[in-house]
Design a protein around this motif. Structure first.
Motif, mmCIF file in Angstrom:
data_model
loop_
_atom_site.group_PDB
_atom_site.id
_atom_site.type_symbol
_atom_site.label_atom_id
_atom_site.label_comp_id
_atom_site.label_asym_id
_atom_site.label_seq_id
_atom_site.Cartn_x
_atom_site.Cartn_y
_atom_site.Cartn_z
ATOM 1 N N UNK A 150 21.029 18.025 4.277
ATOM 2 C CA UNK A 150 21.774 19.403 3.927
ATOM 3 C C UNK A 150 22.496 19.055 2.482
ATOM 4 N N UNK A 151 23.480 18.146 2.547
ATOM 5 C CA UNK A 151 24.484 17.786 1.390
ATOM 6 C C UNK A 151 23.638 17.441 0.318
ATOM 7 N N UNK A 152 22.580 16.508 0.654
ATOM 8 C CA UNK A 152 21.718 16.066 -0.330
ATOM 9 C C UNK A 152 20.912 17.177 -1.202
ATOM 10 N N UNK A 153 20.260 18.086 -0.694
ATOM 11 C CA UNK A 153 19.633 18.995 -1.090
ATOM 12 C C UNK A 153 20.493 20.159 -1.955
ATOM 13 N N UNK A 187 9.004 21.424 -11.539
ATOM 14 C CA UNK A 187 9.077 23.002 -11.218
ATOM 15 C C UNK A 187 9.761 23.696 -12.472
ATOM 16 N N UNK A 188 10.849 23.201 -12.794
ATOM 17 C CA UNK A 188 11.475 23.808 -13.899
ATOM 18 C C UNK A 188 10.681 23.805 -15.155
ATOM 19 N N UNK A 235 20.862 21.047 -10.767
ATOM 20 C CA UNK A 235 19.922 21.539 -11.577
ATOM 21 C C UNK A 235 19.745 23.107 -11.799
ATOM 22 N N UNK A 236 20.925 23.543 -11.337
ATOM 23 C CA UNK A 236 21.043 25.042 -11.490
ATOM 24 C C UNK A 236 21.089 25.523 -12.778
ATOM 25 N N UNK A 242 16.139 9.056 -2.389
ATOM 26 C CA UNK A 242 15.856 10.329 -1.876
ATOM 27 C C UNK A 242 16.311 11.457 -2.934
ATOM 28 N N UNK A 243 17.594 11.275 -3.287
ATOM 29 C CA UNK A 243 18.003 12.101 -4.498
ATOM 30 C C UNK A 243 17.063 12.211 -5.672
ATOM 31 N N UNK A 244 16.604 11.075 -5.959
ATOM 32 C CA UNK A 244 15.645 10.683 -7.347
ATOM 33 C C UNK A 244 14.264 11.482 -7.085
ATOM 34 N N UNK A 245 13.755 11.417 -5.617
ATOM 35 C CA UNK A 245 12.776 12.212 -5.397
ATOM 36 C C UNK A 245 12.656 13.689 -5.767
ATOM 37 N N UNK A 246 13.957 14.251 -5.093
ATOM 38 C CA UNK A 246 14.182 15.617 -4.992
ATOM 39 C C UNK A 246 14.555 16.186 -6.453
ATOM 40 N N UNK A 247 15.102 15.405 -7.126
ATOM 41 C CA UNK A 247 15.430 16.087 -8.651
ATOM 42 C C UNK A 247 14.012 15.822 -9.409
#
Length: 476
Positions: free
Chosen positions: A329-332, A380-381, A339-340, A369-374
């Motif tokens: 949850x904190x990671x996401x 997408x952006x 990135x907002x 995992x942070x690298x993957x989500x970024x």
């Protein structure tokens, strides 16, 4: 022209050796069987004659007491004088020949093995095969003792010639040898054809491999007839390998072109603004703008270099996870907030949605995992137009945690869905990027015991689902 070397020589040698051994064993056994068959026939006839003689002698022994008269009665009853099939020799108990095989009285001694056995009253009277010294005739003889009141008075010996049988056996053996030679010739012919049928496809495969070694990845196999067996499967694998190498080479060329552009653009900006900032009288506003651009382009270069380093580590299996307890949850939320700012520049709505209320910490490498989500959100952006949306949906069950990134961006062509996770692949090479981000992310997800799944429709949007295991090890 045939050359007996290498594999061809081994095939022919081994095949020919097997045939020779097989034919030799078969013919040896057959010859042995034929010889025994004919000789056993003669032995049985001799034994039958012996049994008749023994019976006749026992019949006449009560009628006369003279050994010579008993013998004459035997000869008369069996008509042996006129029977040319058997030669009869009458021998007394002192081995003297009373009547020879030609019907004459002689004073010679009968020193033969079968006579000795008969005089010793041996229980098993075995026919004796030998050659007559004077004529070299091959004969078989059997002797039987003539007894009165269990006292041996003499021996009657029967002899039959084996020359005719030997001739028959010789003709059969000669026929078998000729048949064996024919079989060997046929075997040689078949082995040559078999060797050629095996070697020719291998020669073509060798030529095919040489062309591949020289960089000709568009080569095709000429002989399509070799695709009916395992060698054909190997040939088709070679063709498939060549096409895949060709695709990889094209991807590498496109990657090099793209990465060169990616490196050149920020370096040009950094070089240009560093020169501009060196001019006298530059204003604060222009200074801040230049420093900001240099900082952004530097971060872009750092990200590109990091991706290249990660790719190198993945290629050599040198990426190691630093396992710890990760609060998803904190990671996401952290990545979304980070990135907002970038999404707001394109007026894209970026939000995190948690479908599971109580999300437990998972075992994993927080930074990876942070690298993957970024990577997923940045992609997408990049491909979502102004005014679009990006949703990061997180859910969890007892075994897996899922992070799903959904956008309404440009989407991916259906034929490219299987290629998106390949290294160096970019659907649009005009867009910035190395083409390594998704490939690296996919490998990181696999290291976490999970998988990455893509769903997309061109012009509608893309959904990328990342599933990882909650526990990688039992205790931490």
């Amino acid at each position: 022209m045939l050359h007996f070397e290498g594999l061809r020589k081994k095939i022919i040698k081994n095949y020919f050796t097997i045939i020779i051994i097989t034919v030799t064993l078969f013919e040896g056994l057959f010859i042995f069987y034929i010889q025994n068959y004919y000789y056993d026939y003669v032995r049985q006839n001799l034994k039958n004659v012996v049994e008749n003689t023994n019976s006749n002698y026992n019949t006449v022994q009560m009628e006369s007491s003279s050994f010579e008269k008993k013998v004459n009665n035997i000869i008369e009853k069996e008509n042996l004088k006129y029977n040319s099939r058997y030669a009869v020799t009458i021998i007394d108990k002192n081995k003297n020949i009373i009547l020879d095989r030609y019907g004459f009285k002689t004073n010679e001694k009968a020193d033969y093995e079968d006579v000795d056995r008969a005089l010793k009253d041996a229980k098993d009277l075995v026919p004796y095969t030998h050659r007559i010294a004077e004529t070299n005739e091959h004969v078989m003889s059997i002797s039987i003792p003539l007894k009165t009141n269990n006292i041996i008075e003499g021996v009657v010996r029967y002899t039959v010639s084996l020359d005719h049988i030997d001739q028959v056996i010789f003709k059969l053996i000669l026929g078998l040898i000729l048949a064996g030679i024919c079989i060997l010739l046929i075997a040689i012919s078949l082995s040559l054809r078999f060797a050629e049928g095996l070697i020719q496809p291998l020669i073509e495969l060798k030529q095919f491999a040489n062309e591949l070694a020289h960089g000709n990845y568009k080569i095709k196999l000429k002989n399509r007839n070799i695709s009916d067996d395992e060698i054909g499967d190997l040939a088709e694998t070679f063709e498939y390998m060549a096409s895949e190498i060709d695709k990889s080479e094209k991807l590498k060329e496109e990657f090099i072109s793209s990465i060169s552009h990616e490196l050149r653009t920020p370096l040009t900006s950094i070089k240009g603004w560093s020169e501009t900032l060196g001019y006298d009288g530059i204003g604060k506003e222009e200074l801040d703008l230049g420093l900001g651009i240099i900082q952004d382009e530097t971060e872009r270069l750092i990200k590109l270099v990091e991706e290249l380093l990660d790719f190198s580590r993945l290629a050599s299996d040198r990426i190691k996870l630093q396992i710890d307890m990760v609060d998803i949850r904190v990671l996401a939320n952290g990545v979304v907030n980070q990135l907002r700012v970038k999404s707001n520049e394109k007026n894209i709505k970026l939000e995190a949605i948690f479908e599971t209320e109580n999300i437990e910490n998972v075992q994993g490498d927080k930074n990876r995992l942070r690298q993957v989500l970024i990577n997923l959100i940045q992609n997408s952006i990049k491909f979502t137009s102004d005014g679009g949306f990006i949703k990061v949906i997180v859910s969890q069950n007892d075994e897996f945690t899922t992070m799903k990134v959904i956008d309404n961006g440009a989407g991916i062509e259906t034929e490219n869905l299987d290629k998106v996770l390949d290294k160096f692949f970019q659907e649009d090479y005009n867009k910035a990027g190395s083409g390594l981000g998704l490939a690296i992310s996919n490998e990181i997800v696999k290291l976490h015991g999970g998988n990455m799944r893509l769903e997309s429709e061109k012009g509608v949007g893309t959904a990328i689902t990342v599933t990882i295991k909650n526990k990688l090890i039992e205790s931490i």
